[in-house]
Motif scaffolding. Structure first.
Motif, PDB file in Angstrom:
ATOM      1  N   ASN A 167       2.799 -12.319  -4.191  1.00 22.63           N
ATOM      2  CA  ASN A 167       4.225 -12.618  -4.315  1.00 22.63           C
ATOM      3  C   ASN A 167       5.066 -11.382  -4.003  1.00 22.63           C
ATOM      4  N   ARG A 168       4.748 -10.267  -4.698  1.00 27.04           N
ATOM      5  CA  ARG A 168       5.549  -9.043  -4.549  1.00 27.04           C
ATOM      6  C   ARG A 168       4.679  -7.876  -4.114  1.00 27.04           C
ATOM      7  N   VAL A 169       5.137  -7.143  -3.124  1.00 34.19           N
ATOM      8  CA  VAL A 169       4.457  -5.921  -2.723  1.00 34.19           C
ATOM      9  C   VAL A 169       5.462  -4.774  -2.733  1.00 34.19           C
ATOM     10  N   LEU A 170       5.012  -3.616  -3.193  1.00 35.94           N
ATOM     11  CA  LEU A 170       5.832  -2.413  -3.209  1.00 35.94           C
ATOM     12  C   LEU A 170       5.316  -1.450  -2.148  1.00 35.94           C
ATOM     13  N   LEU A 171       6.215  -0.932  -1.314  1.00 36.86           N
ATOM     14  CA  LEU A 171       5.870   0.057  -0.310  1.00 36.86           C
ATOM     15  C   LEU A 171       6.401   1.424  -0.731  1.00 36.86           C
ATOM     16  N   VAL A 172       5.528   2.419  -0.662  1.00 36.76           N
ATOM     17  CA  VAL A 172       5.899   3.808  -0.913  1.00 36.76           C
ATOM     18  C   VAL A 172       5.294   4.652   0.218  1.00 36.76           C
ATOM     19  N   ASN A 173       5.672   5.908   0.294  1.00 38.70           N
ATOM     20  CA  ASN A 173       5.034   6.797   1.268  1.00 38.70           C
ATOM     21  C   ASN A 173       5.359   8.244   0.934  1.00 38.70           C
ATOM     22  N   ASP A 174       4.927   9.171   1.783  1.00 37.92           N
ATOM     23  CA  ASP A 174       5.335  10.572   1.602  1.00 37.92           C
ATOM     24  C   ASP A 174       6.062  11.116   2.817  1.00 37.92           C
ATOM     25  N   ASP A 175       6.094  10.375   3.920  1.00 38.05           N
ATOM     26  CA  ASP A 175       6.778  10.842   5.128  1.00 38.05           C
ATOM     27  C   ASP A 175       8.289  10.623   5.074  1.00 38.05           C
ATOM     28  N   GLY A 176       8.750   9.820   4.127  1.00 34.99           N
ATOM     29  CA  GLY A 176      10.177   9.545   4.014  1.00 34.99           C
ATOM     30  C   GLY A 176      10.513   8.102   4.331  1.00 34.99           C
ATOM     31  N   ILE A 177      11.563   7.607   3.743  1.00 33.59           N
ATOM     32  CA  ILE A 177      11.897   6.189   3.805  1.00 33.59           C
ATOM     33  C   ILE A 177      12.242   5.723   5.221  1.00 33.59           C
ATOM     34  N   ASP A 178      12.650   6.628   6.094  1.00 31.59           N
ATOM     35  CA  ASP A 178      12.997   6.242   7.463  1.00 31.59           C
ATOM     36  C   ASP A 178      11.895   6.557   8.472  1.00 31.59           C
ATOM     37  N   ALA A 179      10.728   6.939   7.988  1.00 28.07           N
ATOM     38  CA  ALA A 179       9.613   7.286   8.864  1.00 28.07           C
ATOM     39  C   ALA A 179       9.073   6.046   9.581  1.00 28.07           C
ATOM     40  N   PRO A 180       8.535   6.205  10.784  1.00 31.86           N
ATOM     41  CA  PRO A 180       8.034   5.042  11.535  1.00 31.86           C
ATOM     42  C   PRO A 180       6.891   4.326  10.848  1.00 31.86           C
ATOM     43  N   GLY A 181       6.041   5.053  10.135  1.00 33.35           N
ATOM     44  CA  GLY A 181       4.888   4.421   9.509  1.00 33.35           C
ATOM     45  C   GLY A 181       5.249   3.389   8.459  1.00 33.35           C
ATOM     46  N   ILE A 182       6.272   3.672   7.654  1.00 31.32           N
ATOM     47  CA  ILE A 182       6.648   2.716   6.610  1.00 31.32           C
ATOM     48  C   ILE A 182       7.375   1.518   7.221  1.00 31.32           C
ATOM     49  N   GLN A 183       8.000   1.707   8.364  1.00 30.14           N
ATOM     50  CA  GLN A 183       8.619   0.573   9.049  1.00 30.14           C
ATOM     51  C   GLN A 183       7.547  -0.358   9.609  1.00 30.14           C
ATOM     52  N   ILE A 184       6.475   0.218  10.134  1.00 32.15           N
ATOM     53  CA  ILE A 184       5.342  -0.600  10.585  1.00 32.15           C
ATOM     54  C   ILE A 184       4.725  -1.330   9.406  1.00 32.15           C
ATOM     55  N   LEU A 185       4.548  -0.615   8.297  1.00 40.04           N
ATOM     56  CA  LEU A 185       3.945  -1.225   7.106  1.00 40.04           C
ATOM     57  C   LEU A 185       4.819  -2.341   6.550  1.00 40.04           C
ATOM     58  N   LYS A 186       6.127  -2.181   6.678  1.00 41.95           N
ATOM     59  CA  LYS A 186       7.033  -3.238   6.202  1.00 41.95           C
ATOM     60  C   LYS A 186       6.825  -4.517   6.998  1.00 41.95           C
ATOM     61  N   SER A 187       6.636  -4.398   8.296  1.00 36.54           N
ATOM     62  CA  SER A 187       6.376  -5.577   9.130  1.00 36.54           C
ATOM     63  C   SER A 187       5.065  -6.247   8.721  1.00 36.54           C
ATOM     64  N   VAL A 188       4.056  -5.427   8.419  1.00 34.41           N
ATOM     65  CA  VAL A 188       2.776  -5.963   7.943  1.00 34.41           C
ATOM     66  C   VAL A 188       2.959  -6.661   6.607  1.00 34.41           C
ATOM     67  N   ALA A 189       3.677  -5.998   5.695  1.00 36.73           N
ATOM     68  CA  ALA A 189       3.856  -6.530   4.348  1.00 36.73           C
ATOM     69  C   ALA A 189       4.606  -7.859   4.346  1.00 36.73           C
ATOM     70  N   GLU A 190       5.523  -8.030   5.271  1.00 40.14           N
ATOM     71  CA  GLU A 190       6.278  -9.291   5.339  1.00 40.14           C
ATOM     72  C   GLU A 190       5.383 -10.481   5.670  1.00 40.14           C
ATOM     73  N   ASN A 191       4.216 -10.210   6.261  1.00 39.38           N
ATOM     74  CA  ASN A 191       3.261 -11.276   6.559  1.00 39.38           C
ATOM     75  C   ASN A 191       2.391 -11.640   5.364  1.00 39.38           C
ATOM     76  N   ILE A 192       2.309 -10.740   4.384  1.00 46.82           N
ATOM     77  CA  ILE A 192       1.389 -10.988   3.267  1.00 46.82           C
ATOM     78  C   ILE A 192       2.088 -11.215   1.934  1.00 46.82           C
ATOM     79  N   ALA A 193       3.410 -10.986   1.873  1.00 49.73           N
ATOM     80  CA  ALA A 193       4.115 -11.081   0.593  1.00 49.73           C
ATOM     81  C   ALA A 193       5.413 -11.862   0.724  1.00 49.73           C
ATOM     82  N   ASN A 194       5.768 -12.554  -0.352  1.00 47.60           N
ATOM     83  CA  ASN A 194       7.051 -13.248  -0.392  1.00 47.60           C
ATOM     84  C   ASN A 194       8.212 -12.271  -0.529  1.00 47.60           C
TER      85      ASN A 194
END
Length: 258
Positions: free
Chosen positions: A7-34
């Motif tokens: 239902n819920r997924v939390l994304l964190v990182n260490d590169d910073g909130i605007d880093a490309p990696g967390i944006q990629i992960l957000k796209s992945v997370a949208e497929n697995i979480a409401n």
């Protein structure tokens, strides 16, 4: 459309909130979480491990109802999310990353990406740290492998354990070039590429930089995450906080007869 995993997924990182990696992960997370929540540092916090802001306050910038930028460490982000903004309905899963560069072997000890995931794990939330191995030669990071394979790996690992943090490293290649998956161990530390660089500022004062490069050769043990990733495998290592050397523990107990 794929079935939602949580239902819920939390994304964190260490590169910073605007880093490309967390944006990629957000796209992945949208497929697995409401619901996808993002709580990540304002600026790059690489190398701070699991440190938390015990001696100083930190500020939080609310960007939306589900996105917060934290003036603090990656572990601060996990703590703030789980103990504050998501406390009434905890995330089912915490995903940390996708880190720009490897977190293998000795790097795991230093990693803020892993540190944020470990903090979530200690708070009782299943967690995974994800990293995209790069060439480290000033060549732009190739995100292809993690972009295309992260969802599949996450789906296979969840919910194997809520007391373990999975450290996942995607090799530096195209997704269709990987050799497979290796369940790995952290392995002995390799700090041969870890150096202290000394220089001077324009006024003649000394200052120092730590410089670390990943050893990119395959050395001696494909079950070590460093060697597995170098050899073209997705390396998955289950981590926890227990670092006791049990063989020595028993030996010392016998020595002291306690």
């Amino acid at each position: 459309m794929s079935k939602k995993l949580v239902n819920r997924v939390l994304l964190v990182n260490d590169d910073g909130i605007d880093a490309p990696g967390i944006q990629i992960l957000k796209s992945v997370a949208e497929n697995i979480a409401n619901e996808v929540w993002v709580v990540a540092p304002v600026v790059d916090q690489s190398g701070v491990s699991c440190s938390v802001s015990l001696k100083s306050p930190f500020r939080v910038q609310k960007r939306s109802n589900t996105e917060y930028a934290v003036y603090g460490t990656p572990a601060d982000c996990s703590l703030f999310a789980i103990k504050s903004v998501m406390a009434n309905q905890l995330p089912d899963l915490v995903l940390s990353g996708i880190n720009n560069g490897s977190n293998l072997g000795f790097e795991t000890i230093l990693s803020g990406t892993v540190g944020a995931a470990m903090m979530a794990m200690t708070l009782g939330v299943p967690a995974m740290a994800l990293s995209q191995v790069s060439s480290e030669d000033n060549i732009p990071t190739n995100w292809h492998c993690s972009t295309h394979l992260a969802e599949s790996i996450i789906r296979q690992l969840y919910p194997l354990s809520d007391k373990t943090c999975f450290n996942i490293n995607f090799p530096n290649c195209q997704a269709d070039q990987i050799k497979g998956i290796k369940i790995t161990k952290q392995g002995e530390p390799d700090i041969s590429q870890f150096v202290l660089a000394e220089t001077q500022d324009p006024e003649g004062h000394d200052y120092f930089w730590f410089r670390a490069k990943r050893n990119q050769s395959v050395r001696d043990d494909i079950d070590k995450e460093l060697d597995a990733a170098n050899d073209g495998y997705i390396a998955i290592t289950p981590l926890n906080y227990e670092r006791t050397n049990y063989a020595l523990y028993q030996q010392i107990k016998a020595t002291f007869k306690v």
